[in-house]
Each structure stands twice: as C-alpha cells, then as structure tokens.
Design a protein around this motif. Structure first.
Motif, PDB file in Angstrom:
ATOM      1  N   GLU A 216       0.828  -1.208   0.000  1.00 49.44           N
ATOM      2  CA  GLU A 216       0.000   0.000   0.000  1.00 49.44           C
ATOM      3  C   GLU A 216       0.856   1.249   0.000  1.00 49.44           C
ATOM      4  O   GLU A 216       0.530   2.246  -0.663  1.00 49.44           O
ATOM      5  CB  GLU A 216      -0.924  -0.023   1.215  1.00 49.44           C
ATOM      6  CG  GLU A 216      -1.904   1.127   1.258  1.00 49.44           C
ATOM      7  CD  GLU A 216      -2.970   1.006   0.167  1.00 49.44           C
ATOM      8  OE1 GLU A 216      -3.602   2.020  -0.150  1.00 49.44           O
ATOM      9  OE2 GLU A 216      -3.177  -0.110  -0.359  1.00 49.44           O
ATOM     10  N   LEU A 220       0.803   4.004  -2.420  1.00 45.25           N
ATOM     11  CA  LEU A 220       0.544   5.396  -2.038  1.00 45.25           C
ATOM     12  C   LEU A 220       1.690   6.301  -2.468  1.00 45.25           C
ATOM     13  O   LEU A 220       1.471   7.466  -2.824  1.00 45.25           O
ATOM     14  CB  LEU A 220       0.346   5.474  -0.533  1.00 45.25           C
ATOM     15  CG  LEU A 220      -0.970   4.865  -0.002  1.00 45.25           C
ATOM     16  CD1 LEU A 220      -0.991   4.895   1.521  1.00 45.25           C
ATOM     17  CD2 LEU A 220      -2.188   5.584  -0.568  1.00 45.25           C
ATOM     18  N   GLN A 221       2.904   5.750  -2.302  1.00 43.31           N
ATOM     19  CA  GLN A 221       4.036   6.558  -2.764  1.00 43.31           C
ATOM     20  C   GLN A 221       3.921   6.850  -4.256  1.00 43.31           C
ATOM     21  O   GLN A 221       4.279   7.942  -4.721  1.00 43.31           O
ATOM     22  CB  GLN A 221       5.340   5.826  -2.470  1.00 43.31           C
ATOM     23  CG  GLN A 221       5.734   5.868  -1.014  1.00 43.31           C
ATOM     24  CD  GLN A 221       7.005   5.088  -0.743  1.00 43.31           C
ATOM     25  OE1 GLN A 221       7.524   4.405  -1.645  1.00 43.31           O
ATOM     26  NE2 GLN A 221       7.497   5.176   0.501  1.00 43.31           N
ATOM     27  N   GLU A 223       1.069   6.819  -5.712  1.00 41.41           N
ATOM     28  CA  GLU A 223      -0.121   7.643  -5.950  1.00 41.41           C
ATOM     29  C   GLU A 223      -0.052   8.999  -5.256  1.00 41.41           C
ATOM     30  O   GLU A 223      -0.392  10.008  -5.823  1.00 41.41           O
ATOM     31  CB  GLU A 223      -1.370   6.890  -5.492  1.00 41.41           C
ATOM     32  CG  GLU A 223      -1.664   5.650  -6.323  1.00 41.41           C
ATOM     33  CD  GLU A 223      -2.877   4.915  -5.826  1.00 41.41           C
ATOM     34  OE1 GLU A 223      -3.426   5.336  -4.744  1.00 41.41           O
ATOM     35  OE2 GLU A 223      -3.286   3.918  -6.441  1.00 41.41           O
ATOM     36  N   GLU A 224       0.287   9.023  -3.959  1.00 43.95           N
ATOM     37  CA  GLU A 224       0.172  10.265  -3.175  1.00 43.95           C
ATOM     38  C   GLU A 224       1.520  10.913  -2.921  1.00 43.95           C
ATOM     39  O   GLU A 224       1.567  12.017  -2.398  1.00 43.95           O
ATOM     40  CB  GLU A 224      -0.518   9.972  -1.854  1.00 43.95           C
ATOM     41  CG  GLU A 224      -1.950   9.491  -2.046  1.00 43.95           C
ATOM     42  CD  GLU A 224      -2.636   9.203  -0.723  1.00 43.95           C
ATOM     43  OE1 GLU A 224      -2.003   9.410   0.339  1.00 43.95           O
ATOM     44  OE2 GLU A 224      -3.789   8.770  -0.742  1.00 43.95           O
ATOM     45  N   GLY A 225       2.554  10.085  -3.024  1.00 45.72           N
ATOM     46  CA  GLY A 225       3.844  10.736  -2.872  1.00 45.72           C
ATOM     47  C   GLY A 225       4.563  10.319  -1.602  1.00 45.72           C
ATOM     48  O   GLY A 225       4.084   9.519  -0.788  1.00 45.72           O
ATOM     49  N   ARG A 227       5.297  12.051   1.156  1.00 41.18           N
ATOM     50  CA  ARG A 227       4.818  12.502   2.470  1.00 41.18           C
ATOM     51  C   ARG A 227       3.897  11.490   3.109  1.00 41.18           C
ATOM     52  O   ARG A 227       4.023  11.135   4.293  1.00 41.18           O
ATOM     53  CB  ARG A 227       4.109  13.836   2.305  1.00 41.18           C
ATOM     54  CG  ARG A 227       3.632  14.455   3.620  1.00 41.18           C
ATOM     55  CD  ARG A 227       2.962  15.777   3.354  1.00 41.18           C
ATOM     56  NE  ARG A 227       1.794  15.576   2.486  1.00 41.18           N
ATOM     57  CZ  ARG A 227       0.606  15.192   2.906  1.00 41.18           C
ATOM     58  NH1 ARG A 227       0.419  14.901   4.181  1.00 41.18           N
ATOM     59  NH2 ARG A 227      -0.392  15.062   2.051  1.00 41.18           N
ATOM     60  N   GLU A 228       2.989  10.928   2.358  1.00 41.58           N
ATOM     61  CA  GLU A 228       2.058   9.943   2.920  1.00 41.58           C
ATOM     62  C   GLU A 228       2.781   8.651   3.322  1.00 41.58           C
ATOM     63  O   GLU A 228       2.457   7.999   4.318  1.00 41.58           O
ATOM     64  CB  GLU A 228       0.976   9.642   1.881  1.00 41.58           C
ATOM     65  CG  GLU A 228      -0.134   8.756   2.370  1.00 41.58           C
ATOM     66  CD  GLU A 228      -0.972   9.397   3.449  1.00 41.58           C
ATOM     67  OE1 GLU A 228      -1.645   8.665   4.216  1.00 41.58           O
ATOM     68  OE2 GLU A 228      -0.955  10.643   3.559  1.00 41.58           O
TER      69      GLU A 228
END
Length: 456
Positions: A216, A220-221, A223-225, A227-228
């Motif tokens: 995930e 997420l990295q 997808e969201e980068g 920071r997440e």
C-alpha cells in the motif's frame, strides 16, 4: 599258720560322697561284718580249745605208755603249744582291737562327714530359699517394669498414632494444595500456550499486514507521494513499539509468576518464628503443642526467661505448657532446675524451707511423714503445718507467739497467700499480689480469682 582276723567278705572302705541313708546302710553292713568276724574268732577259739583237750588226752595216754622223760618232753611240748596258742590269742585279740579301733575311727569320721554334709545341705537349702525369694522379687520388679514399660509404650503408640494422623492430614492437605497448584500451573501453561498461539497468529497477521501495507505504501508513494509514505512508516514504527512493549510486559509477567511459584514452594518448607517473625527451615525450628514455631535461640531465651524471671513460671504458648524436652541443646543442670521450677508450680500448697538464709522450695519427695519436710540445699527440717522449723516433740504447738503474730497481722492488715499460706505484707502498689509460689490474688479479700475481683 595264723589266720587273718578280717573276714574275706568284708568290703574295703571307700571314700565317696554318700547320703545319710547310704551312710546308715554302710554302718549296718560294717556292724554285721564285725559280728561275723567275732563269730569266726569264737569258732577258732573253740577249735583251739578242742585241740587242747585232744592234746591233753594224748598226754595222759602217753604218760601211761612212755617214760617220765618222754612225759616231761611231751609236757614241755604241750606247754610250748599252749604258749604258742596264748601268743596267737593275744595277737588275734590285739589285731581285733586295732581293727575295731580303726573301724570305730572310720565310723566317727564318716559320721562327722555326714554331719558336715547335712550342715552344707541345710546351708545350700537356705541359700536356695533366699535365691528363690530374690528371683520372686526380681520377677515382681520385672513385671512392674514391664507394666510401666507397656503403659509408656502404649502412650507412645497413641501419641505416634495421633502424630501419624496429623501427618496424614497434613499430607492430604499438601496433596490437595499440590493438586491445586498443578491444576493452576496447567491452566497457566494452557493460557501461556494460547497467548503464544495468539502471538504467532498476530505476528503472521502483522507480517501479512506489513506486506500489504508495504504494497500500500508503495502504491501510495506512487499515488500520493513521499509525504504519505513517511506518515505510514511512522505509524508502523509506533505499532511495532507498542507490540515490543507488550511482549516485554508479558515476559516480565511470566517471570513474576515463576518467582511467586518458587517463593510458594520455598514457604512450604519454611515457617515464621512466633518471636522474631523471621522465616526459617522447619528442620532447625521447634514446634510447640499449640502448633506455633520457634527458632531454637528464641525458644532457649524463652525457657531462660521463664526460669530466671521474678516470679518464675513455666513457659507457655497459647495457655499450654511447653515441654523443655523439645529443645535438644539445653544443659542437664538447666533442665534439672527448670523441672524443679515446674514441680514447684504444679505442687498444691507448696512448702518452702524455713531457714531464712535458704528459703528454697522443698519438693514433695522430701516430705518425711505428715509434718516434716527436709530441704536438699541446707538440710533444714521444716514443719509442714506452720511452715516454721521442725519442733523437737514432733507436734506443732499453737503457742502464744503464733497467736500474737496473727493478731499483729490482723492489726497491720497482712494477708496469707491462699495457695501456700505464707504471710504477705503489701508495702505499696495495687491490690494485685503475686506470691513467690506464683499464685496471684487480691490483697483486700484474698480471692484467688483476681481477674474477676471487684477490688482490682
């Protein structure tokens, strides 16, 4: 030829030990032999007399046939023959006299030996009677000792049965406790096994979750980068820290339970001292009749305090006397003095030496008759009735001095101890009196039940 005056059938004397009946039989046989011998001698004398008469007849016939010379010669021969016969008779009489004296001496000697044997037999019979009486006394003493030993062994058997019953009850209690402990340990083991399984399942889930979260995170990295992804890593680190703290807590809790179990096992063989309250092994402690436990040093100090206290009284725990035999290391002199002190407290109406320098307790074994008691320490004799020195007449007179002392005690308010009848004067303090005999009583009314007396 001369003949032996002793008959051929006379038995030779034999020196043997015979009884009185055998001695009388032998004396009768000797007398019978002597009578036969006398009849034999008488027969020989008669034969000699008949020979002499024949010779005389021959001489008379020879006188008629021969000459006087031959007659004189024959007469000489006759005289010589008579002289020879006379000598032979004298020899026979002498021999008979000597034999009679010898046999008479032998008879007297045998009678003396018989009397000696009778006295010896009487002495032995008296010794046998005395030995029989002694054996009877020993048998009676043996029976008495056997009876006492049987009673002691019976009491010991009953005591051992009671102790065995107590030990069985204690063993059953311990067995129940051990079963309860085993059951608790099994439950703890099952609980620990369940926790381990849960922990393994949790770790497997965590690994799966971790893999999922990593995927995930990567997603997420992607997808969201970045920071997440950091935030998720921080949350995972916090979760792992919490899990590590929980694992450490569970290990500490397991160690604590193990230590408690070891402490419980140790306390099963340890008891707390009733004096110092310190735990010690039962093997080095002493259990008193009320089931309390004492260190050996503490119980020795308790015995010494009981003996050396003023007033001294037997050591008790929970109102029960503690036997001094429970302590194995006390000296024989200390045990003797302690037993004497116990005897003083258990003796009804105790007697004390009337010697003012001594004044010690006189045990009942030293009572002499109904009136006197002798002190072992100073040898002084005390009257048991008036507690004064023994009277020369053996009677305790009620003299004027005793009545004056009683009148003075009445005026001064003195009291007698209700236990030992000693006169007591209260100089100061409360009405609760403690006599040297150990009795406690009220000074106002003399009541022995001082705890419930209204004057205290």
């Amino acid at each position: 030829a001369s003949q032996d005056p002793t008959p051929a059938n006379t038995p030779p004397p034999q020196h043997v030990n015979v009884t009185t009946a055998e001695t009388q039989t032998r004396i009768d046989a000797a007398v019978h032999a002597k009578n036969q011998w006398l009849r034999h001698i008488t027969g020989e004398l008669q034969a000699l007399q008949s020979q002499t008469e024949s010779l005389q007849r021959l001489c008379q016939e020879s006188q008629e046939l021969h000459s006087r010379e031959e007659e004189l010669e024959r007469q000489r021969l006759i005289e010589e023959r008579e002289a020879s016969v006379q000598r032979r008779n004298e020899e026979v009489e002498e021999r008979y006299k000597l034999e009679y004296e010898r046999r008479e001496a032998e008879r007297r000697r045998r009678e003396g030996e018989t009397q000696q044997r009778r006295r010896e037999a009487a002495r032995r019979w008296a010794e046998e009677q005395e030995r029989a009486r002694m054996i009877q006394r020993r048998n009676e003493e043996g029976e008495e000792r056997y009876r006492l030993e049987h009673e002691r062994r019976e009491a010991e058997r009953r005591r051992r049965e009671e102790e065995t019953q107590q030990r069985r009850q204690e063993a059953e209690r311990r067995r129940a406790e051990e079963q309860e402990r085993i059951r608790t340990e099994e439950e703890d083991w099952r609980e620990a096994r369940r926790l381990e399984q849960e922990e393994a399942e949790r770790r497997r889930v965590q690994e799966v979750e971790w893999i999922r979260m990593e995927e995930e995170v990567r997603r997420l990295q992607q997808e969201e980068g970045l920071r997440e992804a950091r935030r998720l890593q921080q949350e995972e680190a916090e979760r792992r820290r919490i899990e590590e703290e929980r694992r450490i807590w569970m290990e500490e809790e397991a160690r604590r339970l193990q230590q408690e179990e070891e402490e419980r096992r140790r306390r099963e063989n340890f008891r707390d001292c009733a004096v110092c309250l310190e735990a010690a092994d039962m093997a080095v402690m002493v259990r008193v009749p009320c089931n309390h436990w004492y260190c050996r040093d503490d119980i020795q100090g308790a015995f010494q305090s009981a003996l050396e206290g003023r007033p001294s009284r037997p050591f008790q725990c929970c109102g029960q006397d503690v036997p001094i035999t429970l302590h194995p290391n006390l000296s024989a002199d200390f045990q003797r003095r302690y037993v004497a002190m116990q005897l003083e407290h258990t003796t009804t109406n105790p007697i004390y030496c009337s010697n003012r320098i001594c004044g010690l307790f006189v045990p009942p074994t030293n009572y002499r008759g109904p009136d006197h008691a002798v002190c072992d320490a100073c040898g002084h004799t005390t009257c048991r009735l008036c507690r004064n020195p023994a009277h020369g007449s053996g009677v305790c007179p009620q003299d004027e001095g005793v009545r004056q002392v009683e009148r003075l005690a009445t005026r001064q308010g003195w009291r007698r101890c209700p236990n030992c009848a000693e006169m007591v004067e209260r100089q100061y303090g409360c009405n609760h009196m403690t006599c040297r005999c150990g009795s406690e009583w009220c000074y106002v009314c003399g009541s022995g039940t001082w705890r419930t007396c209204r004057h205290l």
